[in-house]
Design a protein around this motif. Structure first.
Motif, mmCIF file in Angstrom:
data_model
loop_
_atom_site.group_PDB
_atom_site.id
_atom_site.type_symbol
_atom_site.label_atom_id
_atom_site.label_comp_id
_atom_site.label_asym_id
_atom_site.label_seq_id
_atom_site.Cartn_x
_atom_site.Cartn_y
_atom_site.Cartn_z
ATOM 1 N N LYS A 119 -67.261 5.220 26.141
ATOM 2 C CA LYS A 119 -65.981 4.532 26.343
ATOM 3 C C LYS A 119 -65.365 4.908 27.691
ATOM 4 O O LYS A 119 -64.452 4.231 28.182
ATOM 5 C CB LYS A 119 -65.008 4.858 25.203
ATOM 6 C CG LYS A 119 -64.551 6.307 25.151
ATOM 7 C CD LYS A 119 -63.492 6.508 24.068
ATOM 8 C CE LYS A 119 -62.983 7.948 24.044
ATOM 9 N NZ LYS A 119 -61.918 8.157 23.029
ATOM 10 N N SER A 120 -65.869 5.994 28.287
ATOM 11 C CA SER A 120 -65.399 6.401 29.614
ATOM 12 C C SER A 120 -65.713 5.303 30.624
ATOM 13 O O SER A 120 -66.781 4.667 30.570
ATOM 14 C CB SER A 120 -66.083 7.700 30.050
ATOM 15 O OG SER A 120 -65.975 8.697 29.067
ATOM 16 N N HIS A 135 -58.702 14.237 31.959
ATOM 17 C CA HIS A 135 -59.676 13.282 31.432
ATOM 18 C C HIS A 135 -59.475 11.881 31.997
ATOM 19 O O HIS A 135 -60.203 10.952 31.634
ATOM 20 C CB HIS A 135 -59.615 13.257 29.899
ATOM 21 C CG HIS A 135 -60.259 14.447 29.285
ATOM 22 N ND1 HIS A 135 -60.354 14.647 27.931
ATOM 23 C CD2 HIS A 135 -60.859 15.532 29.853
ATOM 24 C CE1 HIS A 135 -60.968 15.783 27.678
ATOM 25 N NE2 HIS A 135 -61.281 16.342 28.835
ATOM 26 N N ASN A 136 -58.487 11.723 32.844
ATOM 27 C CA ASN A 136 -58.249 10.449 33.513
ATOM 28 C C ASN A 136 -58.011 10.711 35.013
ATOM 29 O O ASN A 136 -56.966 10.382 35.565
ATOM 30 C CB ASN A 136 -57.047 9.736 32.896
ATOM 31 C CG ASN A 136 -57.260 9.414 31.421
ATOM 32 O OD1 ASN A 136 -57.975 8.469 31.084
ATOM 33 N ND2 ASN A 136 -56.649 10.218 30.549
ATOM 34 N N PRO A 137 -58.993 11.324 35.684
ATOM 35 C CA PRO A 137 -58.778 11.794 37.060
ATOM 36 C C PRO A 137 -58.825 10.664 38.084
ATOM 37 O O PRO A 137 -59.539 9.673 37.919
ATOM 38 C CB PRO A 137 -59.948 12.757 37.276
ATOM 39 C CG PRO A 137 -61.036 12.182 36.408
ATOM 40 C CD PRO A 137 -60.340 11.645 35.191
ATOM 41 N N THR A 138 -58.045 10.830 39.159
ATOM 42 C CA THR A 138 -58.148 10.003 40.359
ATOM 43 C C THR A 138 -58.450 10.950 41.514
ATOM 44 O O THR A 138 -57.647 11.844 41.806
ATOM 45 C CB THR A 138 -56.849 9.234 40.636
ATOM 46 O OG1 THR A 138 -56.570 8.359 39.528
ATOM 47 C CG2 THR A 138 -56.967 8.408 41.915
ATOM 48 N N TRP A 139 -59.603 10.771 42.148
ATOM 49 C CA TRP A 139 -60.027 11.699 43.187
ATOM 50 C C TRP A 139 -59.512 11.265 44.561
ATOM 51 O O TRP A 139 -59.090 10.125 44.757
ATOM 52 C CB TRP A 139 -61.550 11.786 43.220
ATOM 53 C CG TRP A 139 -62.127 12.504 42.042
ATOM 54 C CD1 TRP A 139 -62.270 13.847 41.877
ATOM 55 C CD2 TRP A 139 -62.643 11.912 40.833
ATOM 56 N NE1 TRP A 139 -62.835 14.141 40.656
ATOM 57 C CE2 TRP A 139 -63.082 12.969 39.996
ATOM 58 C CE3 TRP A 139 -62.788 10.594 40.390
ATOM 59 C CZ2 TRP A 139 -63.648 12.750 38.751
ATOM 60 C CZ3 TRP A 139 -63.350 10.378 39.146
ATOM 61 C CH2 TRP A 139 -63.768 11.442 38.331
ATOM 62 N N LYS A 140 -59.544 12.204 45.484
ATOM 63 C CA LYS A 140 -59.163 11.911 46.860
ATOM 64 C C LYS A 140 -60.162 10.932 47.467
ATOM 65 O O LYS A 140 -61.273 10.772 46.958
ATOM 66 C CB LYS A 140 -59.118 13.206 47.682
ATOM 67 C CG LYS A 140 -58.009 14.155 47.238
ATOM 68 C CD LYS A 140 -58.075 15.466 48.008
ATOM 69 C CE LYS A 140 -56.993 16.427 47.512
ATOM 70 N NZ LYS A 140 -57.080 17.745 48.196
ATOM 71 N N CYS A 148 -61.591 7.765 36.932
ATOM 72 C CA CYS A 148 -62.227 7.567 35.634
ATOM 73 C C CYS A 148 -61.165 7.607 34.536
ATOM 74 O O CYS A 148 -60.076 8.168 34.715
ATOM 75 C CB CYS A 148 -63.272 8.655 35.367
ATOM 76 S SG CYS A 148 -64.856 8.391 36.189
ATOM 77 N N SER A 149 -61.513 7.009 33.411
ATOM 78 C CA SER A 149 -60.620 7.044 32.248
ATOM 79 C C SER A 149 -61.402 7.480 31.024
ATOM 80 O O SER A 149 -62.608 7.249 30.913
ATOM 81 C CB SER A 149 -59.992 5.665 32.006
ATOM 82 O OG SER A 149 -60.997 4.714 31.657
ATOM 83 N N ASP A 150 -60.705 8.142 30.118
ATOM 84 C CA ASP A 150 -61.260 8.526 28.809
ATOM 85 C C ASP A 150 -62.535 9.360 28.912
ATOM 86 O O ASP A 150 -63.508 9.113 28.192
ATOM 87 C CB ASP A 150 -61.539 7.275 27.961
ATOM 88 C CG ASP A 150 -60.283 6.484 27.686
ATOM 89 O OD1 ASP A 150 -59.251 7.112 27.401
ATOM 90 O OD2 ASP A 150 -60.328 5.244 27.788
ATOM 91 N N LEU A 165 -73.059 17.066 32.493
ATOM 92 C CA LEU A 165 -73.013 15.642 32.825
ATOM 93 C C LEU A 165 -72.162 14.913 31.790
ATOM 94 O O LEU A 165 -72.477 14.901 30.601
ATOM 95 C CB LEU A 165 -74.416 15.055 32.876
ATOM 96 C CG LEU A 165 -74.504 13.572 33.234
ATOM 97 C CD1 LEU A 165 -73.957 13.324 34.644
ATOM 98 C CD2 LEU A 165 -75.957 13.080 33.127
ATOM 99 N N LEU A 166 -71.060 14.300 32.244
ATOM 100 C CA LEU A 166 -70.162 13.569 31.340
ATOM 101 C C LEU A 166 -70.534 12.098 31.239
ATOM 102 O O LEU A 166 -70.099 11.411 30.305
ATOM 103 C CB LEU A 166 -68.719 13.697 31.839
ATOM 104 C CG LEU A 166 -68.162 15.124 31.938
ATOM 105 C CD1 LEU A 166 -66.747 15.094 32.504
ATOM 106 C CD2 LEU A 166 -68.176 15.797 30.572
#
Length: 579
Positions: free
Chosen positions: A316-317, A241-246, A201-203, A277-278
C-alpha cells in the motif's frame, strides 16, 4: 562532476557520508550507509578530460626534408618515475604539427597530476610501423615539456602553451628554443541536462519495534545484464512513515537517457549497516515525469522467493514526485573556465601544548635534516594542490594562541610579522613565515578558532561585495580541542552563507572526538547561540596520520570534497559561469 546529490544546499550525499568519503572510504569518517553503497558499486565524483596536442617551431633534424614528429605523453609519480599514457600518430614533414590522436584521462582535483610531453622525430624506416611498438631510443628527441593537469584546465580556453626544452639547453645560460607545444583540454560530458526531483512516500511499513522507520531512498540504474548500479541516495528521515526528502539531482547522461530503466528502493536505516528494504519501484525518468504531471503515486512492491519462483507483493506504500524539472547543470570545470578561482588561506596553532619548538618531541620542531613536521606536511599537501587555482598565489596566513614579542596573547596574528597585511608569496612563503614566527612568538593559549574564522569570513564577504568570482579555502592546523566551541559554531553558521570552506587538520595524539561536532557529516547542521542553523556544511575535520607510500593522504582525500562544496554554494545562489 556529474554525480547526483540529494541536498540543494549541501549538494552532497547526506546519510553521514560524503562524496570524498566514498572516493576514499578508508581515509575519513564514514558510516554504514557509505560502506553499503560502496559494496553496491557507488563511486564518487570524477571528470574525464580529453587532451589534444599541437606544436610549432620544432627543430628540423632531417637533411632532405622536415622532421616527422610524434608526441609521447607520460604521467610523473611522486617518486619521479614516468608512466607512459599514450602516443600520437606521426605527422609527416612538419615543423608545426597538429596531431589528430587525442588522449583521455581522469581528472582528480585532490592530487597534483604531473604530465610530461616528449616530442620525437620518427626515422623514415619506421613510418609504416605501429607507433606503439616504436623504440624511442631509435628516434631523434626534439624536446620535452612538463606541467600539471590543473595548470591546463585553469587557463582561459583550457589551452596551455609550453616551451619544449632539452637537457643540454637547461644547462646553458643562453637556452636555445626547441619549439612550443600547445595542449588543449576538453571535459568529456555528452549532456549537462540535470533533472531535479522532490520525492516522497506514503504509508511506509513499520520495521522498528519501538519507533517508526527511518527511511531513505537509493536510486540505481539497471544495465543490460540486469545489474543495479547505484547512482544516488537521499538523506535518512527519522521516525517518519510519510517522508518527503530533500531535492535529488540526476544527470541525464549518468542515467543513460530519460527512457533508461531505473529502480528506486526505500530502506529503513540501521546504524549497523543492515538496512531493511521497505519496498521498491521500477521506473524511468519519463515515468517519473508522468507521475509528477498527473499527481499520481506508484505502489511500492517487494519480491519474495516461493520455491523456484519469484512472486511480487504489491504494497500500500506509494512513491510520489512532488517536483520534476530539467535544467543545465554546469560543472566545476565550467566555473574554472569562466574565471572562478579557489583562494587558499592558512591558520596555524601556536599554543603551548605543541611543546617547546627547540626540542625534538615538539610538534613544531624544525628538523635540521629537512624532514617536515606534521604542520609543514599539511601545509604542503593542501597548498600544492590549491596553488594552481589561485592566479596571484598570495595567501593570507595567520597564527593563533601565541604571545608576540612585548604583546598580549593573540588569537589571530599575521604570520608574516606585518601589522598591515596578512598575505605571503606562494607555498614557500607560508613555510618561511611559519618557521620565522616560531622564533618571534611565545607559545601560549587557549585554542580559539573564532577570530581566524571571522577574519577569513571577512575576506570572503568583501570579495562577494566587490563582485569577485572567488571561493576561499581556510586550512586550520591544530594540536588541541577548541575551547571556544560556541563562539566557533556562531562564526561557522555565519560563514556558511559565504563562498568559504574550512578544512581542520588535527596533529599530534590528542583526542579530537569533540572536534567532530564542527563537522556536520555525522549529524545535524550546526546551530548558533541565537538558534540559527547553518545553511550548508562548510567544515571538514580529519586527524592527521601517516600513510603508506603511494597512498593518498587523509588531507588530500578531504580536498576531494571541495568541488562539491563549491558547486553547492554557486548552485544554491544560481551563480552562472561566464562561458
Amino acid at each position: 562532476m556529474g554525480n547526483c546529490c540529494s541536498d540543494v544546499a549541501g549538494a552532497r550525499t547526506a546519510i553521514g557520508g560524503t562524496a570524498g568519503g566514498l572516493l576514499n572510504p578508508g581515509d575519513g569518517p564514514n558510516d554504514a550507509v557509505d560502506n553499503f553503497l560502496k559494496s553496491r558499486g557507488y563511486h564518487g565524483l570524477f571528470s574525464q578530460i580529453e587532451l589534444s596536442f599541437s606544436a610549432s617551431g620544432l627543430r628540423d633534424r632531417d637533411v632532405l626534408s622536415k622532421s616527422d614528429p610524434m608526441m609521447v605523453l607520460y604521467t610523473k609519480g611522486k617518486n619521479g618515475a614516468l608512466e607512459e599514457l599514450g602516443r600520437t600518430e606521426v605527422v609527416m614533414n612538419s615543423l608545426n604539427p597538429t596531431w589528430i590522436t587525442k588522449h583521455t584521462l581522469t581528472y582528480h582535483f585532490e592530487v597534483v597530476q604531473v604530465l610530461v610531453f616528449r616530442v620525437y622525430d620518427v626515422d623514415t624506416q619506421f613510418h609504416n610501423a605501429d607507433v606503439k611498438i616504436l623504440k624511442l631510443e631509435e628516434q631523434q628527441f626534439l624536446g620535452e615539456a612538463t606541467c600539471a593537469l590543473s595548470e591546463i584546465i585553469t587557463k582561459s580556453g583550457r589551452s596551455l602553451t609550453l616551451d619544449l626544452l632539452r637537457e643540454d639547453s637547461t644547462r646553458s645560460s643562453n637556452s636555445q628554443k626547441y619549439g612550443k607545444l600547445e595542449v588543449h583540454a576538453e571535459e568529456c560530458i555528452g549532456s549537462k541536462t540535470t533533472v531535479e526531483m522532490i520525492l516522497k512516500c506514503s504509508d511506509l511499513e513499520y520495521r522498528d519495534l519501538f519507533s517508526k522507520s527511518d527511511p531513505f531512498l537509493l536510486v540505481s540504474k539497471v544495465v543490460e545484464s540486469g545489474t543495479h548500479i547505484p547512482i544516488c541516495k537521499t538523506e535518512a528521515i527519522k521516525n517518519d512513515h510519510n517522508p518527503t526528502w530533500k531535492p535529488v539531482f540526476l544527470n541525464v547522461q549518468q542515467v543513460g537517457s530519460k527512457e533508461s530503466p531505473l529502480i528506486i528502493e526505500c530502506y529503513n536505516f540501521n546504524s549497523n549497516g543492515k538496512h531493511d528494504l521497505l519496498g521498491k519501484v521500477q521506473t524511468s525518468l519519463v515515468e517519473l515525469e508522468k507521475l509528477y504531471s498527473g499527481g499520481q503515486g506508484e505502489n511500492l512492491f517487494l519480491s519474495a522467493a516461493v520455491g523456484h519462483d519469484s512472486q511480487t507483493k504489491v504494497l500500500k506504500s506509494r512513491l510520489f514526485v512532488d517536483k520534476f524539472s530539467e535544467s543545465i547543470q554546469y560543472t566545476f570545470l565550467d566555473y574554472l573556465a569562466g574565471g572562478f578561482e579557489l583562494n587558499f588561506m592558512v591558520a596555524i596553532d601556536y599554543t603551548a601544548s605543541n611543546g617547546n619548538p627547540r626540542l625534538p618531541d615538539s610538534l613544531h620542531y624544525i628538523d635540521p635534516s629537512g624532514r617536515p613536521n606534521s604542520y609543514q606536511r599539511a601545509i604542503v599537501e593542501v597548498g600544492e594542490v590549491l596553488q594552481f587555482y589561485d592566479s596571484d598565489k598570495r595567501f593570507p596566513t595567520w597564527g593563533f594562541g601565541a604571545r608576540p614579542i612585548d604583546g598580549p596573547v593573540s588569537h589571530c596574528f599575521n604570520l608574516n610579522g606585518s601589522s598591515h597585511y596578512c598575505e605571503v608569496e606562494g607555498i614557500q612563503g607560508i613555510m618561511m613565515a611559519y618557521a620565522s614566527a616560531l622564533l618571534n612568538v611565545s607559545l601560549a593559549g587557549p585554542t580559539l578558532f573564532g577570530p581566524v574564522i571571522n577574519n577569513a569570513a571577512l575576506i570572503a564577504s568583501q570579495s562577494v561585495a566587490n563582485g569577485g568570482r572567488k571561493y576561499f579555502v581556510l586550512l586550520i592546523i591544530t594540536d588541541g580541542v577548541v575551547t571556544d566551541l560556541q563562539e566557533t559554531k556562531d562564526a561557522l553558521v555565519k560563514a556558511s552563507d559565504l563562498p568559504l570552506s574550512i578544512l581542520i587538520v588535527g596533529v599530534g595524539g590528542a583526542d579530537f572526538k569533540e572536534m567532530e561536532i564542527l563537522d556536520a557529516d555525522k549529524g545535524d547542521r550546526l546551530e548558533s547561540s541565537s538558534g540559527r542553523v547553518a545553511s550548508r556544511d562548510i567544515v571538514q575535520f580529519v586527524p592527521f596520520r601517516d600513510v603508506q607510500s603511494g597512498e593518498i593522504s587523509v588531507v588530500q582525500a578531504l580536498l576531494a570534497e571541495l568541488p562539491t562544496q563549491f558547486l553547492a554554494y554557486v548552485r544554491s545562489r544560481n551563480i552562472q559561469p561566464s562561458l
